[in-house]
Scaffold this active site. Structure first.
Site, PDB file in Angstrom:
ATOM      1  N   GLU A  80      50.511  30.732  36.619  1.00 45.71           N
ATOM      2  CA  GLU A  80      50.136  31.920  35.873  1.00 45.71           C
ATOM      3  C   GLU A  80      50.352  33.101  36.950  1.00 45.71           C
ATOM      4  OE1 GLU A  80      46.259  31.476  33.672  1.00 45.71           O
ATOM      5  OE2 GLU A  80      45.996  33.178  35.002  1.00 45.71           O
ATOM      6  N   ASP A  98      38.920  41.594  36.916  1.00 51.11           N
ATOM      7  CA  ASP A  98      39.116  40.827  38.222  1.00 51.11           C
ATOM      8  C   ASP A  98      37.906  41.272  39.231  1.00 51.11           C
ATOM      9  OD1 ASP A  98      41.354  39.298  37.853  1.00 51.11           O
ATOM     10  OD2 ASP A  98      42.404  40.845  37.411  1.00 51.11           O
ATOM     11  N   TYR A 137      42.128  29.339  26.645  1.00 49.96           N
ATOM     12  CA  TYR A 137      41.785  29.823  28.169  1.00 49.96           C
ATOM     13  C   TYR A 137      40.213  29.778  27.906  1.00 49.96           C
ATOM     14  CZ  TYR A 137      41.672  31.474  32.980  1.00 49.96           C
ATOM     15  OH  TYR A 137      41.384  31.937  33.946  1.00 49.96           O
TER      16      TYR A 137
END
Lengths: 270, 399
Positions: A49, A60, A174
């Site tokens: 990834e 993040d 995911y």
């Protein structure tokens, strides 16, 4: 069949789970990223990834934020990332998923991006701030180019959203194991298993679990239930520590090997 | 005049703008919020409670003041000031925080977070959190903490925790990134009070609705004072909540509107925060809108003397209104804002916020060339006490 689907199918035949490793393109520099990709593959990673750096990585945690900042200081652009994938494709068939935020892709142009990404040899795309509701414009082009547009499910996703995501997702789903941003966690929630099992009622796609995976122990536990494990911040931390040092590749390889070994030694629960 | 559609559509789009560009983790929270808001916006008891607090706590209606000396000095249009600076906490921001706090209460949330630039929204959030008994954390860039110290202390006095943000440009956009990271982590018990007409749907609509009290009052007040609607409305635009609040009730009327963006050191220097004037369409913080970005889609650092306008994005409805030509967007530089700041202080005895001074600057520019019987309403969105340190520094005065 895309490289991603093929890889999951091959692993399934062997009774193995996919180890998906995340690194930011251009951290510490593009040359290192290329070498890191080969090192990750050599150490047992099944898919890569590759993060496209963004100035405002809202999803993040501090580790990947800092990594993104380092890459941007080096002036990394989408053009650079695609050129890198092109180079890698001359040597490796490892599935490559680009991971990023929508604005740089939107600025590049979704149609041009999809075509250029396919041409470079990219297999999948995950845009963290693009939920299925807003993805139609991009998906039209990724579908046409045969790129897998991957979507997220999270602990807050109810069955309606599981159904929606299952309908739109390609490649794999995911599952974000924690409510929160990327980053290693000492402990993962105990209900991951329940969620993964519930999600399987809505999809035949493989399910990868990521966010918060910090080391072999967690990778082993999660690989009992998931089809793939995504590890990002833990690897990026090693890159942060070793930077351009000669030891970088060895350190990363040792860690990835430990993950892969742990996943292979998993014990099935009755 | 072009007939305006009722916006946004069901999915939160204003033409091509708006939407919900957020992480999946937040989608259920945003959908839940939208559902709750749609229910309560029609709920009488909710509005009764909202109106009660707006009147008794905020001090509404705020006056529409005829700026007689400013008008006669400039020698043109009659200038009225909508005195949002007289709201409790000193700015229009509290119109929205009261509304969202009442929603949070009904939704059973116990913790409130917010981002802030100038500190006005942070103070307004900390204030309602104190009044309603929520735990409260405010995210603020370290650069803004430095230039808005009094507001930081105010938030602390009100019982809020102020979390300094040192990533990126250390200003409003980074505070918003960090607030979003908090929300994604604590989404189950936390209500995120966004302070502008920005963010994912339903925020731009909801904040607009709560701020529309400004325009509704203005409409009634100007009719009472002048027997007609104004010719021109002027408001500053960062994210654009005070402008949206003033403009929205007038959109279908024959009234010209101008949004004034932060021209900073001049558009040509690149050091500004004029998203609509100098930006391109992009996606940041949950919606598609005009955005200051480089050729590669990386968000640019911005500059404005006023922390509240120092933001690279703008509310999606403004982008839409710009494209259809309903609202004109212009800029005022730091210097022009400072001149207006001083002029309003000297001539009217009103010290405006540096944000609002941008709107005053534009009014001062155009008023002299307008007829003496034409009418301008300027939204004086906040008071300037928080800015005296900044202004003193620029003037070379030691406090």
């Amino acid at each position: 069949m895309t490289r991603i689907e093929k890889r999951f199918a091959t692993l399934k035949e062997k009774g193995e789970k996919a180890l998906i490793t995340f690194i930011t393109a251009g951290d510490p520099d593009m040359g290192s990223t290329e070498r890191l990709i080969y090192a990750l593959e050599e150490a047992g990673a099944d898919m890569i990834e590759l993060g496209i750096p963004f100035s405002d990585p809202m999803a993040d945690g501090p580790t990947i934020q800092a990594s993104s900042e380092r890459a941007l200081k080096g002036g990394v652009t989408i053009e650079d990332v695609l050129a890198l994938v092109k180079r890698v494709r001359k040597r490796s068939e490892i599935p490559i998923i680009l991971f990023g935020y929508y604005n740089p892709i939107f600025a590049y142009g979704v149609e041009r991006f999809s075509a250029d990404a396919r041409e470079a040899g990219v297999d999948g795309l995950l845009v963290v701030d693009l939920p299925p509701e807003e993805a139609d414009e991009l998906k039209k082009h990724t579908d046409r180019e045969g790129l897998d547009l991957i979507f997220l499910l999270t602990p807050t996703s109810d069955e309606r959203r599981m159904r929606l995501v299952a309908r739109k997702a390609r490649g794999f789903i995911y599952y974000v194991s924690v409510t929160g941003v990327t980053g290693t966690r000492d402990r993962l929630p105990e209900d991951v298993r329940l969620y993964v099992e519930r999600a399987r009622r809505f999809t035949d796609l493989p399910i990868g679990v990521g966010f918060g995976v910090s080391g072999p122990e967690q990778a082993r536990t999660l690989s009992q239930w998931a089809d793939g494990i995504i590890v990002g911040s833990a690897i990026v931390k090693i890159i942060e520590r070793w930077g351009r040092s000669e030891r970088l590749l060895e350190e990363v390889k040792a860690f990835v090997r430990s993950l892969k070994e742990a996943m292979e030694s998993r014990v099935y629960e009755a | 005049m072009k007939v305006l559609k009722r916006l946004p559509d069901r999915k939160g789009h204003y033409g091509i703008y708006g939407g919900r560009y957020i992480a999946e983790t937040l989608m259920p929270a945003v959908l839940e919020l939208e559902e709750a808001y749609r229910r309560y916006r029609r709920d009488r008891a909710f509005h009764r409670e909202l109106n009660y607090y707006l009147k008794e706590y905020v001090g509404r209606p705020t006056p529409l003041y005829f700026a007689e000396r400013l008008t006669s000095r400039l020698g043109g249009a009659r200038i009225y000031l909508k005195r949002e600076d007289l709201c409790h906490t000193g700015a229009h921001k509290i119109n929205n925080t009261i509304g969202q706090a009442l929603l949070a209460k009904r939704m059973g949330k116990t913790r409130i977070i917010a981002e802030t630039g100038a500190g006005q929204h942070g103070v307004a959030t900390a204030t309602v959190a104190a009044m309603f008994g929520f735990r409260c954390e405010i995210y603020m860039g370290v650069e803004d903490i430095e230039r808005q110290k009094p507001n930081v202390f105010r938030m602390k006095l009100l019982g809020a925790k102020v979390n300094p943000v040192s990533s990126g440009s250390k200003t409003l956009k980074d505070a918003m990134n960090e607030a979003l990271r908090d929300w994604v982590t604590n989404v189950r018990d936390t209500f995120y009070i966004i302070g502008s007409v920005a963010g994912p749907h339903p925020y731009p609509m909801m904040v607009r609705d709560f701020q529309s009290v400004i325009g509704k009052e203005t409409k009634a007040q100007i009719r009472a004072a002048e027997g007609r609607l104004p010719d021109l409305l002027v408001a500053c635009v960062g994210g654009g909540s005070n402008a949206m609040g003033l403009f929205h009730p007038f959109l279908r009327d024959d009234v010209e509107m101008v949004g004034v963006e932060a021209g900073g050191r001049g558009i040509e220097t690149g050091e500004h925060a004029a998203s609509i004037t100098a930006g391109r369409v992009g996606v940041l913080h949950g919606s598609k809108s005009y955005l200051l970005q480089d050729d590669h889609g990386q968000v640019l650092h911005t500059h404005s003397i006023s922390a509240g306008l120092d933001y690279p994005g703008v509310g999606p409805e403004h982008s839409y209104l710009k494209d259809i030509g309903r609202v004109r967007y212009v800029t005022a530089t730091d210097e022009e804002a400072l001149e207006a700041f001083k002029a309003l202080s000297m001539w009217e005895g009103i010290i405006p916020a540096l944000e609002s001074a941008h709107a005053v600057a534009y009014a001062m520019k155009v008023a002299p060339s307008m007829d003496r019987d034409s009418i301008i309403v300027v939204n004086l969105s906040g008071r300037g006490d928080k800015d005296i340190e900044t202004v003193a520094r620029v003037m070379g005065v030691e406090l």
